[in-house]
Scaffold this active site. Structure first.
Site, PDB file in Angstrom:
ATOM      1  N   CYS A 167      12.675  21.881  43.930  1.00  0.00           N
ATOM      2  CA  CYS A 167      13.466  22.877  43.132  1.00  0.00           C
ATOM      3  C   CYS A 167      14.885  22.433  43.569  1.00  0.00           C
ATOM      4  CB  CYS A 167      13.315  24.108  44.066  1.00  0.00           C
ATOM      5  SG  CYS A 167      14.541  25.704  43.762  1.00  0.00           S
ATOM      6  N   LEU A 168      15.629  22.759  42.416  1.00  0.00           N
ATOM      7  CA  LEU A 168      17.198  22.062  42.318  1.00  0.00           C
ATOM      8  C   LEU A 168      17.945  23.113  43.553  1.00  0.00           C
ATOM      9  CD1 LEU A 168      17.895  21.655  38.423  1.00  0.00           C
ATOM     10  CD2 LEU A 168      17.066  20.226  40.191  1.00  0.00           C
ATOM     11  N   GLY A 179      13.557  22.797  35.028  1.00  0.00           N
ATOM     12  CA  GLY A 179      13.728  24.460  34.848  1.00  0.00           C
ATOM     13  C   GLY A 179      14.761  24.800  35.917  1.00  0.00           C
ATOM     14  N   GLN A 218      19.846  30.798  40.091  1.00  0.00           N
ATOM     15  CA  GLN A 218      20.315  29.707  40.634  1.00  0.00           C
ATOM     16  C   GLN A 218      21.838  29.309  40.295  1.00  0.00           C
ATOM     17  OE1 GLN A 218      16.472  27.691  39.370  1.00  0.00           O
ATOM     18  NE2 GLN A 218      16.992  26.469  41.340  1.00  0.00           N
ATOM     19  N   HIS A 235       7.180  28.755  38.019  1.00  0.00           N
ATOM     20  CA  HIS A 235       8.271  28.657  39.214  1.00  0.00           C
ATOM     21  C   HIS A 235       9.530  29.332  38.945  1.00  0.00           C
ATOM     22  CE1 HIS A 235      10.467  25.579  42.160  1.00  0.00           C
ATOM     23  NE2 HIS A 235      11.483  26.256  41.232  1.00  0.00           N
ATOM     24  N   GLU A 236       9.984  29.141  37.711  1.00  0.00           N
ATOM     25  CA  GLU A 236      11.208  29.865  37.338  1.00  0.00           C
ATOM     26  C   GLU A 236      11.148  31.530  37.153  1.00  0.00           C
ATOM     27  OE1 GLU A 236      13.629  27.979  37.652  1.00  0.00           O
ATOM     28  OE2 GLU A 236      12.405  26.056  37.440  1.00  0.00           O
ATOM     29  N   HIS A 281      11.415  32.584  40.723  1.00  0.00           N
ATOM     30  CA  HIS A 281      12.894  32.684  41.148  1.00  0.00           C
ATOM     31  C   HIS A 281      13.492  33.984  40.824  1.00  0.00           C
ATOM     32  CE1 HIS A 281      14.468  28.924  42.605  1.00  0.00           C
ATOM     33  NE2 HIS A 281      13.846  28.429  41.661  1.00  0.00           N
TER      34      HIS A 281
END
Ligand code: NI
Length: 179
Positions: free
Chosen positions: A90-91, A46, A51, A132-133, A136
């Site tokens: 998380c990226l 995701g 991000q 999660h997204e 963000h």
């Protein structure tokens, strides 16, 4: 395709509440494609627009498990059900992982690339990734869901890993997508 640098923990845009998309235009469609390209290049499930430095309410999810990819534009959660504890990463915070409690099943309503609204139901990893997204886009990171003590340990690890590495952008190689 366009793979964009990913903002890392500490970059202010990750703490911004992203703005609603007023119209699904060519810019938004390009943003969605860039999110998919960047997410896949960095082997994530995701990615949210902030991000990659764009504070708009757009995110993508693809859990690579046969379920269709999800495009989230101005998405809202209609239902949350059950509880599941699973390790998350998380990226924007590479090499840091923690168990996070989330709903087991969600139903979200999102704007589609065609400009309509549709409902998406998801369970397990797909539900987790969607939540999660969406976090963000409100400036919330998975670390915000762990205990203060655990968070401090993870932040210490993060600062140790980042020592000697200036900047808050991670360049992602496009090569991974073409494998
Ligand atoms: Ni993340």
């Amino acid at each position: 395709m366009s793979v964009r640098p990913i903002h890392l923990l500490g970059s202010p845009v990750l703490r911004e509440r992203a703005a609603e998309v007023e119209q699904v235009d060519a810019d938004v469609r390009t943003l969605v494609q860039d999110l998919f390209d960047t997410m896949r290049a960095d082997k994530g499930v995701g990615l949210a627009a902030n991000q990659i430095g764009v504070a708009r309410r757009v995110a993508v999810v693809d859990t690579n498990d046969g379920e269709p990819p999800v495009v989230l534009i101005n998405a809202t959660v209609l239902e949350r059900e059950g509880r599941a504890l699973q390790e998350e990463g998380c990226l924007s915070i590479p090499d840091v992982y923690a168990d996070v409690q989330r709903a087991y099943r969600v139903v979200v309503e999102t704007t589609t690339l065609a400009g309509g609204r549709e409902r998406v139901e998801a369970t397990e990893l797909r539900a987790r990734a969607i939540l999660h997204e969406l976090d963000h886009l409100d400036g919330v990171l998975f670390l915000d869901h762990v205990s203060p003590l655990k968070r401090r340990l993870l932040l210490n690890k993060w600062h140790r890993l980042r020592r000697g590495k200036p900047g808050l952008l991670k360049e992602v190689s496009a090569a991974a997508v073409e494998e």
